[in-house]
Structure formats: C-alpha cells, structure tokens
Design an enzyme around this catalytic site. Structure first.
Site, PDB file in Angstrom:
ATOM      1  N   ASP A   2       0.683  -1.235   0.176  1.00 40.85           N
ATOM      2  CA  ASP A   2      -0.271   0.071  -0.022  1.00 40.85           C
ATOM      3  C   ASP A   2       0.894   1.281  -0.537  1.00 40.85           C
ATOM      4  OD1 ASP A   2      -2.239   1.080   0.234  1.00 40.85           O
ATOM      5  OD2 ASP A   2      -2.228   1.663   1.962  1.00 40.85           O
ATOM      6  N   GLY A   3      -0.074   2.146  -0.413  1.00 35.48           N
ATOM      7  CA  GLY A   3       0.451   3.300  -0.491  1.00 35.48           C
ATOM      8  C   GLY A   3       1.665   4.525  -2.021  1.00 35.48           C
ATOM      9  N   TRP A   7       3.040   7.911  -2.585  1.00 34.49           N
ATOM     10  CA  TRP A   7       3.835   8.004  -3.327  1.00 34.49           C
ATOM     11  C   TRP A   7       4.643   8.510  -4.433  1.00 34.49           C
ATOM     12  CZ3 TRP A   7       7.265   7.218  -7.253  1.00 34.49           C
ATOM     13  CH2 TRP A   7       8.401   6.988  -7.226  1.00 34.49           C
ATOM     14  N   HIS A  19       2.446   3.630  -9.335  1.00 33.88           N
ATOM     15  CA  HIS A  19       2.616   1.816  -9.843  1.00 33.88           C
ATOM     16  C   HIS A  19       4.112   1.271 -10.387  1.00 33.88           C
ATOM     17  CE1 HIS A  19      -1.481   1.930  -7.652  1.00 33.88           C
ATOM     18  NE2 HIS A  19      -1.846   2.865  -8.506  1.00 33.88           N
ATOM     19  N   GLU A  49     -12.426  -4.920  -4.535  1.00 32.75           N
ATOM     20  CA  GLU A  49     -12.251  -3.378  -4.280  1.00 32.75           C
ATOM     21  C   GLU A  49     -12.298  -2.408  -4.643  1.00 32.75           C
ATOM     22  OE1 GLU A  49     -13.876  -6.042  -1.119  1.00 32.75           O
ATOM     23  OE2 GLU A  49     -11.666  -5.451  -1.701  1.00 32.75           O
ATOM     24  N   TRP A  51     -12.225  -2.078  -8.079  1.00 35.05           N
ATOM     25  CA  TRP A  51     -12.752  -1.986  -9.627  1.00 35.05           C
ATOM     26  C   TRP A  51     -13.545  -0.532  -9.445  1.00 35.05           C
ATOM     27  CZ3 TRP A  51     -11.179  -4.451 -13.729  1.00 35.05           C
ATOM     28  CH2 TRP A  51     -11.178  -5.993 -13.880  1.00 35.05           C
ATOM     29  N   ARG A  53     -12.150   2.127  -8.337  1.00 32.74           N
ATOM     30  CA  ARG A  53     -11.130   2.511  -8.518  1.00 32.74           C
ATOM     31  C   ARG A  53     -12.060   4.289 -10.316  1.00 32.74           C
ATOM     32  NH1 ARG A  53      -5.192   1.441  -5.880  1.00 32.74           N
ATOM     33  NH2 ARG A  53      -5.656   1.047  -3.732  1.00 32.74           N
ATOM     34  N   LEU A 113      11.342 -20.205  -4.097  1.00 30.68           N
ATOM     35  CA  LEU A 113      10.280 -19.471  -3.816  1.00 30.68           C
ATOM     36  C   LEU A 113       8.934 -19.784  -4.423  1.00 30.68           C
ATOM     37  CD1 LEU A 113      10.581 -15.956  -1.642  1.00 30.68           C
ATOM     38  CD2 LEU A 113       8.989 -16.501  -3.704  1.00 30.68           C
ATOM     39  N   ARG A 166       2.246  -5.093   6.792  1.00 30.57           N
ATOM     40  CA  ARG A 166       1.084  -3.631   5.798  1.00 30.57           C
ATOM     41  C   ARG A 166       1.677  -3.130   6.110  1.00 30.57           C
ATOM     42  NH1 ARG A 166      -4.442  -2.637   4.573  1.00 30.57           N
ATOM     43  NH2 ARG A 166      -4.418  -0.323   3.491  1.00 30.57           N
ATOM     44  N   SER A 174      -7.913  -5.064   5.302  1.00 38.26           N
ATOM     45  CA  SER A 174      -8.233  -4.582   3.764  1.00 38.26           C
ATOM     46  C   SER A 174      -8.896  -5.628   3.614  1.00 38.26           C
ATOM     47  CB  SER A 174      -7.451  -3.812   3.153  1.00 38.26           C
ATOM     48  OG  SER A 174      -7.115  -2.739   4.021  1.00 38.26           O
TER      49      SER A 174
END
Length: 218
Positions: A2-3, A7, A19, A49, A51, A53, A113, A166, A174
C-alpha cells in the site's frame, strides 16, 4: 502493498508512476525474500474493491500486470521463483488470463520461492465462493469442517501466513487472506510500498522473530 498513490502524489507524479515504482519494489522484495530463505510469499496486487477506482487507474494497473509478467517475473523465474495467481480471472482481459496461465505452467517446476499474487481478490468473496461450492457439491452439514472449507478456497495449496506486513502506516488487513491469517503475526510499517525493500523486510522478520506464538494455548 500500500502507498503507491501517496508516493506518487508526494512527488507530483501521476498515480500510474506510483504503481510502476511499486512493481519495482515487488521485484526487490522478492529477491530479498530469496536471500532471507523465505519459502513462500503472497502479495496483494489488486483487490475486488479496487474496481471502484477511476477507470484510467484500473486500466493502468491491469496494463502494468501485463508488463510485469513480460519483464519482471521471467527474471525471477531464472532465480527459481514459481509464480501463481489467485482470485477471480473472469473480469480481466483474456490476453492477461492467458499470460497468467502460461507463466504458472512455465514456472511450475521451480521450488526456491513460491510467489503468490492475489489479483482481483477479496477475502470475503473467497469465503462466499467456498461456501457456495460446498452447497453445490451437496456436502452434508455434519461434513462441513475447517478442512473442507480450506480445500475450496481460491488457492488451497497456499500456506497459512506466519507474518502479514501492511505498508504505508495503515493498520488494517483490508480483506486480505481473512481465513488464512487467523493466527498470523501482523506488522504495520510506515514505509510507502514503492520505498519498501530488503531492509524493511528484514526489520519485519526480526520483529516477528521476537514474538511468542501460542495459537491459543499457554
């Protein structure tokens, strides 16, 4: 993760650049996880959620996922990273669905991984779908168990997380891995996601290592 928007806003840049920088942070963090010997990492890339935006932002996120599959994830595969996606796929472009499936197939043999990418994912929707599947299959009430529920989640092979991080200072999960995170340790980091990387991951792991986990026992 998040952020990204904050940013970008702090730098006078469009949110799309946030992004894009967030995608670079993802690669950086995955490589740091490899160095730490972490075996499984799940990241929240796009929620049900999201979507809501602005359409231009949603389109840019989908395009960025397409680019990430082309540019970033193949390099991680060379380092032994197996990539899998979980969530809905029926609302994204067919071309992106095909790329996701192809990357999953091409990395299925890798074991260094396990990278799980939640895309068009929501924890509540996942639980509703699992419950609906139990009904569709005609499972008797007495046979409904935690194991039966877990087997019908989007990604039954995804291990329950030991640690959930988070970023950006928000202190909530969330709608992420609601079932799986029942006993996860939570770390809330003030770092905006595009600035996250190995140092902050190490700090979160160190904090986790100091905690005592009893899973309800004494």
């Amino acid at each position: 993760m998040d952020g990204n928007g904050r940013w970008a806003s702090a730098r006078g840049l469009p949110v799309e650049e946030g992004h894009r920088e967030g995608a670079r942070a993802l690669r950086r963090t995955v490589e740091a996880a490899i160095d730490l010997g972490i075996e499984s990492l799940a990241v929240y890339a796009f929620s049900t959620e999201n979507w809501a935006r602005p359409p231009d932002e949603v389109e840019s996120i989908i395009e960025l996922m397409d680019e990430t599959i082309d540019r970033e994830l193949p390099d991680l595969a060379k380092q032994g990273v197996r990539t899998r996606f979980f969530g809905r796929r029926d609302r994204i472009p067919p071309e992106l669905q095909e790329k996701m499936a192809r990357l999953e197939a091409e990395t299925a043999h890798l074991e260094r991984l396990q990278l799980w990418i939640a895309f068009d994912y929501g924890g509540r929707a996942e639980l509703v779908e699992a419950a609906r599947q139990l009904v569709v299959e005609g499972v008797e009430p007495q046979d409904v168990s935690e194991e039966a529920m877990a087997d019908r989640l989007y990604a039954p092979e995804l291990r329950d997380p030991d640690l959930v991080i988070r970023t950006s200072g928000e202190q909530r999960i969330s709608n992420f891995l609601l079932w799986q995170s029942a006993y996860a340790e939570l770390v809330f980091d003030d770092t905006l996601w595009p600035d996250f990387g190995g140092e902050r991951l190490q700090a979160a792991v160190d904090e986790y290592a100091q905690r005592g986990r009893r899973f309800g026992a004494r």
